[in-house]
Design an enzyme around this catalytic site. Structure first.
Site, PDB file in Angstrom:
ATOM      1  N   SER B  46      41.119  45.553  29.506  1.00 17.76           N
ATOM      2  CA  SER B  46      41.713  44.873  30.652  1.00 17.76           C
ATOM      3  C   SER B  46      41.530  43.372  30.439  1.00 17.76           C
ATOM      4  O   SER B  46      40.402  42.915  30.244  1.00 17.76           O
ATOM      5  CB  SER B  46      41.016  45.331  31.931  1.00 17.76           C
ATOM      6  OG  SER B  46      41.711  44.865  33.056  1.00 17.76           O
ATOM      7  N   GLU B  47      42.633  42.615  30.457  1.00 17.52           N
ATOM      8  CA  GLU B  47      42.558  41.232  29.978  1.00 17.52           C
ATOM      9  C   GLU B  47      41.706  40.307  30.850  1.00 17.52           C
ATOM     10  O   GLU B  47      41.356  39.212  30.440  1.00 17.52           O
ATOM     11  CB  GLU B  47      43.958  40.650  29.738  1.00 17.52           C
ATOM     12  CG  GLU B  47      44.888  40.616  30.926  1.00 17.52           C
ATOM     13  CD  GLU B  47      45.802  41.831  30.997  1.00 17.52           C
ATOM     14  OE1 GLU B  47      45.409  42.909  30.506  1.00 17.52           O
ATOM     15  OE2 GLU B  47      46.903  41.696  31.560  1.00 17.52           O
ATOM     16  N   ASN B  48      41.351  40.755  32.064  1.00 18.82           N
ATOM     17  CA  ASN B  48      40.459  39.936  32.884  1.00 18.82           C
ATOM     18  C   ASN B  48      39.001  40.039  32.443  1.00 18.82           C
ATOM     19  O   ASN B  48      38.134  39.416  33.062  1.00 18.82           O
ATOM     20  CB  ASN B  48      40.597  40.308  34.367  1.00 18.82           C
ATOM     21  CG  ASN B  48      40.326  41.770  34.631  1.00 18.82           C
ATOM     22  OD1 ASN B  48      40.824  42.629  33.913  1.00 18.82           O
ATOM     23  ND2 ASN B  48      39.536  42.063  35.630  1.00 18.82           N
ATOM     24  N   GLY B  49      38.737  40.815  31.373  1.00 16.25           N
ATOM     25  CA  GLY B  49      37.393  40.776  30.810  1.00 16.25           C
ATOM     26  C   GLY B  49      36.614  42.062  30.834  1.00 16.25           C
ATOM     27  O   GLY B  49      35.413  42.069  31.137  1.00 16.25           O
ATOM     28  N   SER B  88      38.420  37.582  25.883  1.00  9.62           N
ATOM     29  CA  SER B  88      39.352  38.684  26.078  1.00  9.62           C
ATOM     30  C   SER B  88      40.649  38.448  25.298  1.00  9.62           C
ATOM     31  O   SER B  88      41.186  39.356  24.659  1.00  9.62           O
ATOM     32  CB  SER B  88      39.658  38.830  27.572  1.00  9.62           C
ATOM     33  OG  SER B  88      40.473  39.945  27.785  1.00  9.62           O
TER      34      SER B  88
END
Lengths: 231, 220
Positions: B46-49, B88
């Site tokens: 998930s690109e938010n980390g 990320s």
């Protein structure tokens, strides 16, 4: 040596009209809710705000929008906000949309003293217009420039009086990047512990990036999309 | 769930193999997670980390500090990890993500993708899509074959502003599966009762038909 500030009001007082402010958070997750609220009360205007999103109508950066304190917003996604849409469509608000990874890296670069970098992200899209193009091993990239802020507002889970910070879960997001890229970084934490109580092996943001630290008290931590498993 | 959506998801989930690191886009792609077979061990990024998205939480596990890129509350699976957004996207741009499955508005015959803005409408932003299509090792787009007016979304060239040029590896629609190769766009599979002729009728893009698919249809 302590960076403990007496109040949020005192900490945000140095933010002037026209300043650029980098704000941590992803959606409403990990936003510096106390400092944003204090800045809304302080009233500095014509701000350029750099943050992945722009809050919702009545919370987070939406409070600064509602007060018309933001002149320009630099973000990757701004879809959750009616006031934003209004101000944008009637020309009150300038918007620079930046791909999320490019935004993160521009802020990281700003904190790290790198003036710019080449990335394939955005090549062949409207984002690439007017930017320097360069080929590396047959792959076209564009030049993106670093972002620094007159101030940065960040939120962490735990911190100490030297400004060392530990974040929690996905509330980390843009916070460590913002912390490093602000000339004056105001860090708010859920729990301010004594020096020596944070394990140096587990500190995410070393204290040298932080100028002011405050304990925020009770956190609202609004959930944007409450999703639970279907029983 | 609409019928065509379900069909697309059922085909898309077959792209996910044991051991992969996978990024699923917001919306329909996120729903693929619920269809991954129990024995397939993957890490969802998930690109938010977050690497290792778990199922949605029950009420007692609900945590405002734990969300996915669509801002939904999630859990983390055993072996998962958290990191900042720069790291990320270093994972994404650095080629460490095996597969990304994203939604699309238009895909062109040379593999261009448009999925982030419609001119004249309020622009919400591209989020992480432009980084993901450049960085993931394989980019699979899922979308309906035609729009609500019946016009093909599989185009000679995209009318909408691009998310990336020549970035699509595979396109899965409710009618067909196409691959994008050095030899152009190739029809690999027909789905849900479509045949080569009906796919041609509903596709503006030029494509060739995979040898094996041609033989299969001839032998009917």
């Amino acid at each position: 040596m302590t960076k403990r500030s007496t109040s949020f009001e005192t900490s945000v007082r140095s933010i002037k009209d026209g300043d650029t402010i980098i704000v941590g958070g992803f959606g409403l997750c990990g936003i510096p809710e106390k400092a944003i609220t204090a800045l809304a009360e302080h009233g500095a205007k014509d701000l350029t705000v750099v943050s992945n999103n722009c809050g919702v109508d009545d919370w987070g950066l939406g409070l600064l929008l509602a007060n018309k304190q933001i002149k320009k917003m630099v973000a990757s996604y701004v879809g959750e906000n009616k006031i934003f849409e209004e101000q944008y469509l009637n020309g009150e608000l300038e918007v620079e949309l930046v791909p999320q990874g490019t935004l993160a890296e521009r802020i990281r670069a700003g904190g790290a003293g790198i003036r710019g970098f080449y990335t394939p992200t955005g090549v062949g899209t409207p984002i690439a217009e007017g930017k320097e193009h360069k080929e590396f091993d047959g792959r076209t990239c564009i030049l993106e420039e670093a972002i620094t802020g007159d101030a940065a507002l960040v939120k962490a889970w735990k911190g100490d009086p030297y400004g060392n910070l530990i974040y929690r879960k996905t509330a980390r997001n843009f916070n460590p990047l913002a912390a490093a890229a602000g000339k004056k970084t105001i860090a708010e934490v859920e729990e301010l512990v004594e020096v020596g109580q944070l394990d140096p092996d587990f500190i995410h943001t070393p204290g040298l990036y932080v100028q002011d630290i405050l304990e925020g008290g009770a956190y609202e931590k609004r959930i944007e999309k409450r999703t639970v498993a279907q029983a | 769930m609409s019928n065509s959506r379900e069909k697309i998801i059922n085909r898309a989930v077959q792209e996910i193999e044991d051991g992969m690191i996978v990024n699923l886009g917001i919306g329909m792609p996120t729903m693929i997670a619920n269809h991954i077979p129990a024995g397939t061990d993957v890490f969802l990024h998930s690109e938010n980390g977050l690497l290792g998205i778990g199922p949605y939480p029950d009420e007692s596990e609900l945590d405002p500090d734990l969300i996915n890129a669509g801002k939904e509350t999630v859990t983390v699976k055993n072996g998962g990890s958290f990191f900042d957004n720069a790291e990320s996207f270093a994972m994404i741009r650095g080629g460490h993500i095996d597969l990304a499955i994203l939604g699309g508005m238009e895909v062109s015959e040379n593999g261009d993708l448009a999925n982030w803005m419609i001119p004249e409408k309020m622009v919400k932003g591209m989020g992480g899509a432009m980084d993901i299509v450049q960085g993931a090792r394989k980019v699979v787009i899922i979308m309906n074959h035609v729009n609500k007016h019946g016009a093909s979304k599989v185009r000679k060239s995209c009318d909408l502003p691009l998310t990336g040029e020549q970035v699509v590896s595979r396109l899965i629609t409710d009618m067909a599966v196409f691959d994008f190769t050095e030899n152009g766009m190739i029809l690999k599979e027909v789905l849900n009762g479509a045949d080569i002729a009906s796919v041609r009728e509903n596709t503006e893009a030029s494509f060739t038909v995979d040898e094996a698919l041609m033989q299969k249809e001839d032998s009917k």
